[in-house]
Design a protein around this motif. Structure first.
Motif, mmCIF file in Angstrom:
data_model
loop_
_atom_site.group_PDB
_atom_site.id
_atom_site.type_symbol
_atom_site.label_atom_id
_atom_site.label_comp_id
_atom_site.label_asym_id
_atom_site.label_seq_id
_atom_site.Cartn_x
_atom_site.Cartn_y
_atom_site.Cartn_z
ATOM 1 N N LYS A 1 0.865 -1.184 0.000
ATOM 2 C CA LYS A 1 0.000 0.000 0.000
ATOM 3 C C LYS A 1 0.897 1.229 0.000
ATOM 4 O O LYS A 1 1.389 1.678 1.040
ATOM 5 C CB LYS A 1 -0.916 0.014 1.234
ATOM 6 N N LYS A 2 1.136 1.753 -1.194
ATOM 7 C CA LYS A 2 2.061 2.868 -1.373
ATOM 8 C C LYS A 2 1.605 4.113 -0.623
ATOM 9 O O LYS A 2 2.419 4.801 -0.018
ATOM 10 C CB LYS A 2 2.188 3.171 -2.872
ATOM 11 N N ASP A 3 0.296 4.372 -0.636
ATOM 12 C CA ASP A 3 -0.223 5.591 0.001
ATOM 13 C C ASP A 3 -0.043 5.573 1.522
ATOM 14 O O ASP A 3 0.086 6.618 2.146
ATOM 15 C CB ASP A 3 -1.696 5.803 -0.356
ATOM 16 N N ARG A 4 -0.002 4.395 2.128
ATOM 17 C CA ARG A 4 0.136 4.281 3.588
ATOM 18 C C ARG A 4 1.524 3.812 4.011
ATOM 19 O O ARG A 4 1.801 3.699 5.199
ATOM 20 C CB ARG A 4 -0.911 3.327 4.135
ATOM 21 N N LEU A 5 2.379 3.501 3.032
ATOM 22 C CA LEU A 5 3.706 2.950 3.294
ATOM 23 C C LEU A 5 3.623 1.745 4.232
ATOM 24 O O LEU A 5 4.239 1.694 5.289
ATOM 25 C CB LEU A 5 4.647 4.015 3.866
ATOM 26 N N GLU A 6 2.843 0.755 3.776
ATOM 27 C CA GLU A 6 2.639 -0.463 4.549
ATOM 28 C C GLU A 6 2.620 -1.683 3.636
ATOM 29 O O GLU A 6 2.278 -1.577 2.467
ATOM 30 C CB GLU A 6 1.300 -0.431 5.300
ATOM 31 N N LEU A 7 2.967 -2.805 4.214
ATOM 32 C CA LEU A 7 2.808 -4.106 3.570
ATOM 33 C C LEU A 7 1.744 -4.847 4.367
ATOM 34 O O LEU A 7 1.862 -5.005 5.582
ATOM 35 C CB LEU A 7 4.124 -4.883 3.584
ATOM 36 N N ILE A 8 0.692 -5.295 3.675
ATOM 37 C CA ILE A 8 -0.468 -5.885 4.318
ATOM 38 C C ILE A 8 -0.483 -7.400 4.118
ATOM 39 O O ILE A 8 -0.303 -7.887 3.002
ATOM 40 C CB ILE A 8 -1.777 -5.305 3.728
ATOM 41 N N CYS A 9 -0.732 -8.120 5.205
ATOM 42 C CA CYS A 9 -0.966 -9.561 5.139
ATOM 43 C C CYS A 9 -2.463 -9.782 5.346
ATOM 44 O O CYS A 9 -2.986 -9.509 6.430
ATOM 45 C CB CYS A 9 -0.170 -10.303 6.208
ATOM 46 N N LYS A 10 -3.144 -10.259 4.299
ATOM 47 C CA LYS A 10 -4.589 -10.514 4.393
ATOM 48 C C LYS A 10 -4.902 -11.624 5.391
ATOM 49 O O LYS A 10 -5.841 -11.530 6.158
ATOM 50 C CB LYS A 10 -5.148 -10.924 3.024
ATOM 51 N N ALA A 11 -4.114 -12.683 5.379
ATOM 52 C CA ALA A 11 -4.388 -13.852 6.211
ATOM 53 C C ALA A 11 -4.329 -13.523 7.707
ATOM 54 O O ALA A 11 -5.190 -13.940 8.474
ATOM 55 C CB ALA A 11 -3.410 -14.970 5.884
ATOM 56 N N ASP A 12 -3.329 -12.760 8.108
ATOM 57 C CA ASP A 12 -3.153 -12.432 9.525
ATOM 58 C C ASP A 12 -3.735 -11.076 9.904
ATOM 59 O O ASP A 12 -3.732 -10.718 11.078
ATOM 60 C CB ASP A 12 -1.670 -12.464 9.901
ATOM 61 N N ARG A 13 -4.204 -10.323 8.895
ATOM 62 C CA ARG A 13 -4.763 -8.977 9.108
ATOM 63 C C ARG A 13 -3.782 -8.086 9.865
ATOM 64 O O ARG A 13 -4.111 -7.461 10.862
ATOM 65 C CB ARG A 13 -6.114 -9.039 9.794
ATOM 66 N N LEU A 14 -2.537 -8.067 9.348
ATOM 67 C CA LEU A 14 -1.491 -7.233 9.923
ATOM 68 C C LEU A 14 -0.928 -6.307 8.855
ATOM 69 O O LEU A 14 -0.849 -6.677 7.680
ATOM 70 C CB LEU A 14 -0.355 -8.094 10.481
ATOM 71 N N ALA A 15 -0.526 -5.108 9.287
ATOM 72 C CA ALA A 15 0.096 -4.135 8.397
ATOM 73 C C ALA A 15 1.500 -3.844 8.919
ATOM 74 O O ALA A 15 1.666 -3.367 10.054
ATOM 75 C CB ALA A 15 -0.724 -2.863 8.342
ATOM 76 N N TYR A 16 2.492 -4.156 8.109
ATOM 77 C CA TYR A 16 3.889 -3.913 8.460
ATOM 78 C C TYR A 16 4.307 -2.577 7.856
ATOM 79 O O TYR A 16 4.162 -2.359 6.657
ATOM 80 C CB TYR A 16 4.788 -5.034 7.932
ATOM 81 N N SER A 17 4.837 -1.693 8.689
ATOM 82 C CA SER A 17 5.202 -0.361 8.205
ATOM 83 C C SER A 17 6.516 -0.398 7.433
ATOM 84 O O SER A 17 7.327 -1.311 7.577
ATOM 85 C CB SER A 17 5.300 0.619 9.373
ATOM 86 N N ILE A 18 6.694 0.626 6.604
ATOM 87 C CA ILE A 18 7.926 0.816 5.848
ATOM 88 C C ILE A 18 8.512 2.141 6.317
ATOM 89 O O ILE A 18 7.899 3.190 6.149
ATOM 90 C CB ILE A 18 7.656 0.848 4.333
ATOM 91 N N ARG A 19 9.678 2.076 6.932
ATOM 92 C CA ARG A 19 10.326 3.283 7.468
ATOM 93 C C ARG A 19 11.622 3.533 6.719
ATOM 94 O O ARG A 19 12.482 2.656 6.658
ATOM 95 C CB ARG A 19 10.615 3.109 8.959
ATOM 96 N N ASP A 20 11.744 4.712 6.176
ATOM 97 C CA ASP A 20 12.940 5.101 5.413
ATOM 98 C C ASP A 20 13.258 4.097 4.318
ATOM 99 O O ASP A 20 14.414 3.771 4.065
ATOM 100 C CB ASP A 20 14.149 5.265 6.341
ATOM 101 N N GLY A 21 12.196 3.553 3.698
ATOM 102 C CA GLY A 21 12.363 2.609 2.597
ATOM 103 C C GLY A 21 12.653 1.180 3.027
ATOM 104 O O GLY A 21 12.871 0.317 2.190
ATOM 105 N N ILE A 22 12.636 0.926 4.343
ATOM 106 C CA ILE A 22 12.945 -0.408 4.858
ATOM 107 C C ILE A 22 11.712 -0.997 5.538
ATOM 108 O O ILE A 22 11.184 -0.405 6.484
ATOM 109 C CB ILE A 22 14.118 -0.351 5.865
ATOM 110 N N PRO A 23 11.234 -2.150 5.074
ATOM 111 C CA PRO A 23 10.079 -2.783 5.717
ATOM 112 C C PRO A 23 10.439 -3.285 7.118
ATOM 113 O O PRO A 23 11.479 -3.911 7.304
ATOM 114 C CB PRO A 23 9.735 -3.959 4.810
ATOM 115 N N VAL A 24 9.593 -2.997 8.078
ATOM 116 C CA VAL A 24 9.784 -3.470 9.450
ATOM 117 C C VAL A 24 8.924 -4.717 9.612
ATOM 118 O O VAL A 24 7.724 -4.642 9.851
ATOM 119 C CB VAL A 24 9.384 -2.377 10.471
#
Length: 60
Positions: free
Chosen positions: A21-44
């Motif tokens: 999700k480029k607009d929110r700077l997140e990577l979403i897992c549908k199965a676990d319903r979790l959103a992992y943030s992206i900070r300074d271009g690095i996924p957490v």
């Protein structure tokens, strides 16, 4: 976000695919319903740092 990196990244819990999700700077897992943030271009990719998605939030 580098497309090659997106191809190899998976959810650390279920090993499932992630949705970028480029607009929110997140990577979403549908199965676990979790959103992992992206900070300074690095996924957490830590479960403790992930945002839990509420049931009413739609994932596309």
């Amino acid at each position: 976000m580098d497309p090659k990196l997106l191809d190899i990244l998976v959810c650390p819990l279920c090993k499932g695919p992630l949705i970028y999700k480029k607009d929110r700077l997140e990577l979403i897992c549908k199965a676990d319903r979790l959103a992992y943030s992206i900070r300074d271009g690095i996924p957490v990719m830590l479960e403790d740092e992930a945002r839990k998605l509420p049931d009413e939030e739609e994932i596309k």
